[in-house]
Design a protein around this motif. Structure first.
Motif, PDB file in Angstrom:
ATOM      1  N   LEU A 117       0.820  -1.209   0.000  1.00  0.00           N
ATOM      2  CA  LEU A 117       0.000   0.000   0.000  1.00  0.00           C
ATOM      3  C   LEU A 117       0.857   1.263   0.000  1.00  0.00           C
ATOM      4  CD1 LEU A 117      -2.778  -1.046   2.540  1.00  0.00           C
ATOM      5  CD2 LEU A 117      -3.108  -0.603   0.088  1.00  0.00           C
ATOM      6  N   VAL A 133      -3.049   5.919  -2.314  1.00  0.00           N
ATOM      7  CA  VAL A 133      -2.782   5.947  -0.868  1.00  0.00           C
ATOM      8  C   VAL A 133      -1.762   7.036  -0.579  1.00  0.00           C
ATOM      9  CG1 VAL A 133      -1.839   4.654   1.090  1.00  0.00           C
ATOM     10  CG2 VAL A 133      -3.345   3.507  -0.563  1.00  0.00           C
ATOM     11  N   PHE A 169      -4.400   3.341   6.786  1.00  0.00           N
ATOM     12  CA  PHE A 169      -3.862   4.087   5.646  1.00  0.00           C
ATOM     13  C   PHE A 169      -4.813   5.212   5.278  1.00  0.00           C
ATOM     14  CE2 PHE A 169      -6.435   0.790   3.676  1.00  0.00           C
ATOM     15  CZ  PHE A 169      -7.028   1.405   2.571  1.00  0.00           C
ATOM     16  N   VAL A 186      -6.423   7.695   2.320  1.00  0.00           N
ATOM     17  CA  VAL A 186      -6.824   7.553   0.922  1.00  0.00           C
ATOM     18  C   VAL A 186      -6.751   8.893   0.202  1.00  0.00           C
ATOM     19  CG1 VAL A 186      -8.685   6.816  -0.614  1.00  0.00           C
ATOM     20  CG2 VAL A 186      -8.331   5.643   1.572  1.00  0.00           C
TER      21      VAL A 186
END
Length: 413
Positions: free
Chosen positions: A301, A307, A338, A340
């Motif tokens: 990610l 991200v 995480f 976005v």
């Protein structure tokens, strides 16, 4: 020989003889000093049921117990509200995994376990707690601390200078830490904070739910108490609500907590303790797989175009990575978050589009969960609105990433 011609015998005599014959060579319970946590957990400390010699501890449901002829209770059990044999079995495994000399106490939930600690304090005591912590407990402290006569200051627990500045000499009685911090994955230097707390005459209690004793044993780093929401990875199957406290020593404060659980009726039920024991036996294997999956996802990610940031102490650029590497072993946890690209709308839309990940609250289960924490925690949350929290299960990490990747790319900014 015809059964009708057999001599009259006690129908249970054969069973009794068989049981008696084997009791002398039953193996002794395993020593925590001799065997690894994986072995202790897998064999549930090696206990064998003395009646049936079963390798799985039995489920004790009785609420009351027979007195001896002189009215004593030499069995050690009198009533189910303060104590239960099945609960003791699970507590023994957790105490061994944590290295808790005073033992462990199971409660009906993680909140009940934490509330018992704060309820054992005295009016006028001062508490230092983290800004980043389980939101339910933080909300409880804000609502209930005044009623208990407690003063609570919330600080950046990952900053030792902030912790030291918050201490009130002669008044601060408890420092409560949580590492990794839920859901921003902050890391607290336990040895450093323990030194600060003890120098001021305070105790250190650590919520280690997001680590588990397989990764971190806070008592080894100077903590006085360790707490877990056993609902999470200790059980691991999303079918038990439980909490646990373990202590480094049996002092007056610990005895006060023991009394609170007994008199307030906060003990875990035996059936839940039985299920928890089942979960504990596979804890090291599950934790290893879940940590490996979280590390894999964090690394992939980090390079994803949708991200903006990954919060996971296993990444070298995480501000707490060096501390985590020093006090965690075998992995950096199963939880990660995480942010976005595209903000809150894109984050919520991403969570709506996943297929494998389940949009549900909790952590540590064998199934992977995803959640938009700001929506859950409300306006006082420290979570950025574009943040998604992940609890990595035991599924194939590549499958989990493909599912997230497809959802991220399809989400509307």
């Amino acid at each position: 020989m015809s059964r009708t011609n057999a001599p009259e015998t006690d129908p249970d005599a054969g069973l009794d003889a068989g049981l008696d014959a084997g009791r002398g060579d039953d193996p002794a319970p395993l020593s925590a000093a001799e065997w690894s946590p994986r072995t202790l957990a897998a064999q549930a400390m090696g206990h064998i049921d003395p009646v049936t010699r079963a390798v799985v501890p039995p489920l004790h449901l009785s609420t009351t117990f027979l007195r001896d002829a002189d009215n004593a209770y030499r069995s050690g059990f009198s009533y189910a509200r303060p104590d239960n044999a099945t609960v003791r079995e699970a507590e023994g495994v957790i105490a061994a995994l944590e290295g808790a000399q005073a033992g462990a106490l199971l409660f009906g939930s993680g909140m009940a376990a934490a509330a018992a600690v704060f309820s054992a304090l005295s009016p006028g005591d001062h508490v230092v707690a983290p800004e980043v912590m389980y939101w339910g407990l933080k909300r409880w402290l804000r609502q209930e601390a005044d009623r208990l006569g407690l003063a609570v200051d919330f600080v950046a627990m990952d900053d030792p200078r902030a912790v030291r500045a918050a201490i009130v000499p002669g008044r601060t009685w408890l420092v409560w830490a949580e590492t990794p911090g839920n859901p921003l994955c902050t890391v607290t230097d336990l040895a450093g904070v323990a030194e600060i707390a003890h120098a001021a005459g305070a105790r250190l209690a650590v919520d280690s739910t997001a680590a588990s004793p397989i990764l971190t044993r806070p008592l080894e780093h100077g903590a006085d108490l360790v707490m877990h929401s056993a609902t999470k990875i200790l059980n691991g199957h999303s079918d038990v609500v439980a909490g646990v406290l373990a202590a480094a020593r049996a002092d007056a404060f610990w005895e006060r907590i023991v009394a609170i659980r007994a008199t307030w009726g906060a003990i875990l039920g035996p059936f839940e303790a039985y299920l928890l024991m089942r979960g504990l036996r596979t804890l090291p294997l599950r934790a290893s797989a879940q940590c490996a999956g979280a590390q894999h996802l964090a690394e992939r990610l980090s390079d994803h175009p949708r991200v903006s940031a990954v919060l996971y102490p296993g990444l070298p650029d995480h501000p707490g990575h060096a501390v985590a590497a020093r006090q965690m072993r075998g992995g950096f946890g199963f939880m990660l978050s995480f942010r976005v690209v595209g903000g809150e709308a894109a984050a919520i839309d991403t969570a709506a589009r996943v297929r494998l990940w389940k949009r549900a609250t909790s952590l540590g289960g064998v199934e992977s969960l995803i959640e938009h924490r700001a929506s859950v925690e409300g306006p006082t949350t420290p979570c950025p609105p574009d943040l998604l929290r992940l609890s990595t299960g035991i599924e194939d990490p590549d499958d989990l990433f493909r599912d997230l990747d497809a959802a991220l790319r399809a989400a509307h900014a």
